[in-house]
Design a protein around this motif. Structure first.
Motif, mmCIF file in Angstrom:
data_model
loop_
_atom_site.group_PDB
_atom_site.id
_atom_site.type_symbol
_atom_site.label_atom_id
_atom_site.label_comp_id
_atom_site.label_asym_id
_atom_site.label_seq_id
_atom_site.Cartn_x
_atom_site.Cartn_y
_atom_site.Cartn_z
ATOM 1 N N PRO A 254 42.177 -23.293 -31.832
ATOM 2 C CA PRO A 254 41.463 -22.138 -32.378
ATOM 3 C C PRO A 254 40.941 -22.382 -33.790
ATOM 4 O O PRO A 254 41.390 -23.315 -34.462
ATOM 5 N N PRO A 255 40.017 -21.533 -34.245
ATOM 6 C CA PRO A 255 39.639 -21.598 -35.657
ATOM 7 C C PRO A 255 40.838 -21.172 -36.506
ATOM 8 O O PRO A 255 41.787 -20.603 -35.972
ATOM 9 N N TYR A 256 40.797 -21.438 -37.803
ATOM 10 C CA TYR A 256 41.897 -21.025 -38.682
ATOM 11 C C TYR A 256 41.312 -20.329 -39.908
ATOM 12 O O TYR A 256 40.242 -20.746 -40.367
ATOM 13 N N GLU A 282 32.331 -14.330 -35.321
ATOM 14 C CA GLU A 282 33.093 -15.585 -35.418
ATOM 15 C C GLU A 282 34.480 -15.323 -36.022
ATOM 16 O O GLU A 282 34.591 -14.929 -37.184
ATOM 17 N N ILE A 283 35.522 -15.578 -35.263
ATOM 18 C CA ILE A 283 36.890 -15.318 -35.740
ATOM 19 C C ILE A 283 37.237 -16.327 -36.842
ATOM 20 O O ILE A 283 36.959 -17.511 -36.715
ATOM 21 N N GLY A 284 37.827 -15.821 -37.934
ATOM 22 C CA GLY A 284 38.191 -16.706 -39.040
ATOM 23 C C GLY A 284 37.095 -16.801 -40.092
ATOM 24 O O GLY A 284 37.320 -17.305 -41.179
ATOM 25 N N ALA A 285 35.895 -16.324 -39.777
ATOM 26 C CA ALA A 285 34.798 -16.397 -40.747
ATOM 27 C C ALA A 285 34.094 -15.056 -40.917
ATOM 28 O O ALA A 285 33.517 -14.790 -41.971
ATOM 29 N N ALA A 286 34.136 -14.190 -39.887
ATOM 30 C CA ALA A 286 33.437 -12.903 -39.960
ATOM 31 C C ALA A 286 33.971 -12.111 -41.159
ATOM 32 O O ALA A 286 33.208 -11.523 -41.928
ATOM 33 N N VAL A 287 35.304 -12.096 -41.329
ATOM 34 C CA VAL A 287 35.884 -11.555 -42.565
ATOM 35 C C VAL A 287 36.296 -12.786 -43.360
ATOM 36 O O VAL A 287 37.207 -13.507 -42.992
ATOM 37 N N ARG A 288 35.587 -13.030 -44.460
ATOM 38 C CA ARG A 288 35.766 -14.288 -45.188
ATOM 39 C C ARG A 288 37.078 -14.367 -45.954
ATOM 40 O O ARG A 288 37.644 -13.350 -46.319
ATOM 41 N N GLY A 289 37.534 -15.585 -46.208
ATOM 42 C CA GLY A 289 38.664 -15.815 -47.088
ATOM 43 C C GLY A 289 40.009 -15.654 -46.405
ATOM 44 O O GLY A 289 40.105 -15.644 -45.171
ATOM 45 N N THR A 290 41.050 -15.497 -47.257
ATOM 46 C CA THR A 290 42.413 -15.439 -46.719
ATOM 47 C C THR A 290 43.154 -14.223 -47.287
ATOM 48 O O THR A 290 44.361 -14.259 -47.483
ATOM 49 N N ALA A 297 42.472 -9.439 -39.608
ATOM 50 C CA ALA A 297 41.319 -9.491 -38.699
ATOM 51 C C ALA A 297 41.400 -10.754 -37.840
ATOM 52 O O ALA A 297 41.101 -10.730 -36.635
ATOM 53 N N TYR A 298 41.832 -11.847 -38.457
ATOM 54 C CA TYR A 298 41.986 -13.104 -37.724
ATOM 55 C C TYR A 298 43.001 -12.941 -36.588
ATOM 56 O O TYR A 298 42.727 -13.274 -35.440
ATOM 57 N N CYS A 299 44.184 -12.411 -36.926
ATOM 58 C CA CYS A 299 45.245 -12.258 -35.910
ATOM 59 C C CYS A 299 44.774 -11.363 -34.771
ATOM 60 O O CYS A 299 44.945 -11.692 -33.594
ATOM 61 N N ASP A 300 44.123 -10.254 -35.112
ATOM 62 C CA ASP A 300 43.596 -9.353 -34.070
ATOM 63 C C ASP A 300 42.621 -10.096 -33.166
ATOM 64 O O ASP A 300 42.630 -9.929 -31.950
ATOM 65 N N GLY A 301 41.769 -10.893 -33.787
ATOM 66 C CA GLY A 301 40.750 -11.643 -33.040
ATOM 67 C C GLY A 301 41.389 -12.610 -32.057
ATOM 68 O O GLY A 301 41.033 -12.652 -30.873
ATOM 69 N N ILE A 302 42.357 -13.385 -32.531
ATOM 70 C CA ILE A 302 42.989 -14.388 -31.643
ATOM 71 C C ILE A 302 43.800 -13.678 -30.548
ATOM 72 O O ILE A 302 43.790 -14.100 -29.392
ATOM 73 N N PRO A 331 53.690 -16.920 -34.055
ATOM 74 C CA PRO A 331 54.733 -16.180 -33.338
ATOM 75 C C PRO A 331 54.282 -14.743 -33.054
ATOM 76 O O PRO A 331 54.364 -14.247 -31.921
ATOM 77 N N GLN A 332 53.709 -14.103 -34.046
ATOM 78 C CA GLN A 332 53.251 -12.719 -33.909
ATOM 79 C C GLN A 332 52.016 -12.637 -32.990
ATOM 80 O O GLN A 332 51.884 -11.698 -32.191
ATOM 81 N N ILE A 333 51.136 -13.635 -33.082
ATOM 82 C CA ILE A 333 49.928 -13.638 -32.237
ATOM 83 C C ILE A 333 50.317 -13.763 -30.760
ATOM 84 O O ILE A 333 49.832 -13.014 -29.904
ATOM 85 N N LEU A 334 51.224 -14.698 -30.447
ATOM 86 C CA LEU A 334 51.629 -14.903 -29.045
ATOM 87 C C LEU A 334 52.260 -13.627 -28.503
ATOM 88 O O LEU A 334 51.964 -13.187 -27.382
ATOM 89 N N ASP A 335 53.103 -13.037 -29.332
ATOM 90 C CA ASP A 335 53.758 -11.801 -28.946
ATOM 91 C C ASP A 335 52.721 -10.717 -28.627
ATOM 92 O O ASP A 335 52.796 -10.038 -27.596
ATOM 93 N N GLY A 336 51.750 -10.583 -29.501
ATOM 94 C CA GLY A 336 50.706 -9.562 -29.339
ATOM 95 C C GLY A 336 49.892 -9.775 -28.064
ATOM 96 O O GLY A 336 49.330 -8.833 -27.506
ATOM 97 N N ALA A 337 49.795 -11.041 -27.620
ATOM 98 C CA ALA A 337 48.983 -11.337 -26.427
ATOM 99 C C ALA A 337 49.832 -11.364 -25.162
ATOM 100 O O ALA A 337 49.327 -11.727 -24.094
ATOM 101 N N GLY A 338 51.128 -11.031 -25.275
ATOM 102 C CA GLY A 338 51.994 -11.021 -24.083
ATOM 103 C C GLY A 338 52.330 -12.422 -23.608
ATOM 104 O O GLY A 338 52.478 -12.654 -22.403
ATOM 105 N N LEU A 339 52.439 -13.371 -24.539
ATOM 106 C CA LEU A 339 52.784 -14.751 -24.177
ATOM 107 C C LEU A 339 54.124 -15.126 -24.806
ATOM 108 O O LEU A 339 54.454 -14.650 -25.900
ATOM 109 N N ALA A 340 54.883 -15.976 -24.120
ATOM 110 C CA ALA A 340 56.185 -16.397 -24.651
ATOM 111 C C ALA A 340 56.145 -17.891 -24.947
ATOM 112 O O ALA A 340 55.728 -18.685 -24.097
ATOM 113 N N LEU A 341 56.565 -18.249 -26.158
ATOM 114 C CA LEU A 341 56.571 -19.664 -26.553
ATOM 115 C C LEU A 341 57.640 -20.397 -25.737
ATOM 116 O O LEU A 341 58.795 -19.994 -25.697
ATOM 117 N N GLU A 342 57.210 -21.492 -25.109
ATOM 118 C CA GLU A 342 58.147 -22.227 -24.254
ATOM 119 C C GLU A 342 58.530 -23.550 -24.903
ATOM 120 O O GLU A 342 59.662 -23.985 -24.833
#
Ligand SMILES: C[S@@+](CC[C@H](N)C(=O)[O-])C[C@H]1O[C@@H](n2cnc3c(N)ncnc32)[C@H](O)[C@@H]1O
Length: 370
Positions: A254-256, A282-290, A297-302, A331-342
């Motif tokens: 993914p973008p970062y 564009e995720i990671g660039a539409a809202v610029r910076g960190t 916005a990045y986390c929501d996008g991913i 960790p929070q992104i995977l959780d939000g998308a209903g995925l479990a880290l294996e």
């Protein structure tokens, strides 16, 4: 302090190659070097991830296809694939790399276009303000003339990629800042790369010639390496496009936030080719910076993209994500998308060139449906 032994104990050495194991020539084999692209992953990593996580003759999805590394490797590994990208130049590049070209038409078109260009054919009309600012007059005229010939050919998209590559090399930049040039370099300058005075590029004809021949050779080489499988390229926002699952696996990088602006990176191509600009999606660039807001916005996008991927995945499928998550957002992104880290592999990355040269570690996260 961590010893080298401790450091390497946590690494997946089968995913970590030294420069000697895997020289630049191998990492950029055939179509992987059709056009420069910052932030791609290496084909050998993708190959190994397919071996571990995709069944033979399976279907793989990359929602952030970028320059098409996943799709190209899928063709080599005998897999069907679909790639999505929001940046239309990336889709053009991936589609030129992965489509089946008729070898006779390709050879005839590229050689004919080059011969006409070298004969002086074509009209140097239609320079935008950007083109006037970023190219010396002769270079601009070369590029515009070549552009005017492109639509005469069945292989127009291949010629567009050649034109973009020539434009990238011919910009008024210093040799040491081709990745992130800020202002046009019009005067002679002290070059940190070559340790001498260098002059900005003033023509593009030699690049057009060199890249036409190189592209022809690379596409021919890939035609022998690929299997006859499907590679579908979708231009759009991966949160919204119809993905046409089910897929056996998602393999992606993914973008970062705050790293690379994927539209701006190829600005010259958008300007010359009149491509559709969707940078506000564009995720990671539409809202610029960190800033906090940019990271949210990045986390929501991913999460949005992975949720769409999840819905298109076989129940036993895996989501494989290559990322240098230094902010620990995943960790929070995977959780939000209903995925479990294996599983999590850590790999050592040895970056040899460019302004971002240096060493770092990268994670490969393997997740399943929660
Ligand atoms: C790290 S790059 C992928 C590089 C790719 N693995 C390669 O080897 O070329 C991330 C990509 O995500 C794309 N992207 C960003 N936002 C997107 C969105 N909303 N939908 C689809 N693609 C998006 C960017 O345009 C960029 O090409």
């Amino acid at each position: 302090m961590t010893t080298q032994e401790q450091l390497y104990a946590g690494l997946d050495l089968d995913l970590s190659w030294s420069e000697r194991d895997l020289p630049e020539r191998e990492r950029t084999k055939h179509v992987h070097r059709l056009h420069p692209y910052l932030g791609k992953y290496i084909p050998q990593l993708v190959e190994e991830l397919f071996r571990r996580h995709v069944p033979p003759r399976g279907r793989v999805l990359d929602p952030f296809a970028g320059s098409g590394t996943t799709l190209v490797q899928a063709l080599e590994s005998g897999l069907d694939s679909t790639g999505v990208d929001i940046a239309s130049f990336n889709c053009l590049l991936t589609s030129v790399k992965t489509r089946e070209h008729n070898p006779f038409v390709l050879e005839r078109d590229l050689r004919d276009a080059l011969a006409r260009f070298e004969h002086g054919d074509g009209a140097a009309a239609g320079a935008s303000a950007y083109l006037r600012a970023w190219f010396a007059p002769a270079a601009r005229a070369d590029l515009l003339r070549f552009r005017s010939l492109v639509t005469d050919y069945e292989s127009a998209d291949v010629l567009r990629v050649i034109l973009a590559r020539a434009a990238r090399s011919a910009r008024l930049t210093t040799h040491f800042d081709l990745d992130f040039p800020r202002t046009p370099q019009k005067e002679t300058y002290w070059c940190h790369k070559h340790k001498r005075e260098c002059k900005p590029i003033d023509r593009a004809d030699h690049f057009v010639r060199r890249y036409t021949l190189d592209t022809l050779a690379r596409l021919k080489e890939f035609a022998h390496a690929r299997k006859r499988r499907d590679a579908v390229v979708l231009h759009g926002d991966a949160r919204e496009v119809e993905l046409h699952g089910p897929f056996d696996a998602v393999v992606t990088s993914p973008p970062y936030p705050g790293l690379i602006d994927y539209h701006e990176q190829h600005r010259y191509a958008y300007e010359l080719l009149g491509l559709d600009d969707l940078r506000e999606r564009e995720i990671g660039a539409a809202v610029r910076g960190t800033s906090k807001a940019a990271l949210a916005a990045y986390c929501d996008g991913i999460v949005g993209v992975l949720t769409a991927c999840r819905a298109a995945l076989e129940p036993r499928g895996r989501v494989v994500i290559v990322v240098n998550d230094r902010r620990d957002l995943y960790p929070q992104i995977l959780d939000g998308a209903g995925l479990a880290l294996e599983q999590r592999y850590q790999r050592h990355v040895n970056r040899r060139t460019g302004r971002r040269a240096g060493e770092y570690f990268e994670d490969v996260l393997v997740a399943r449906l929660d």
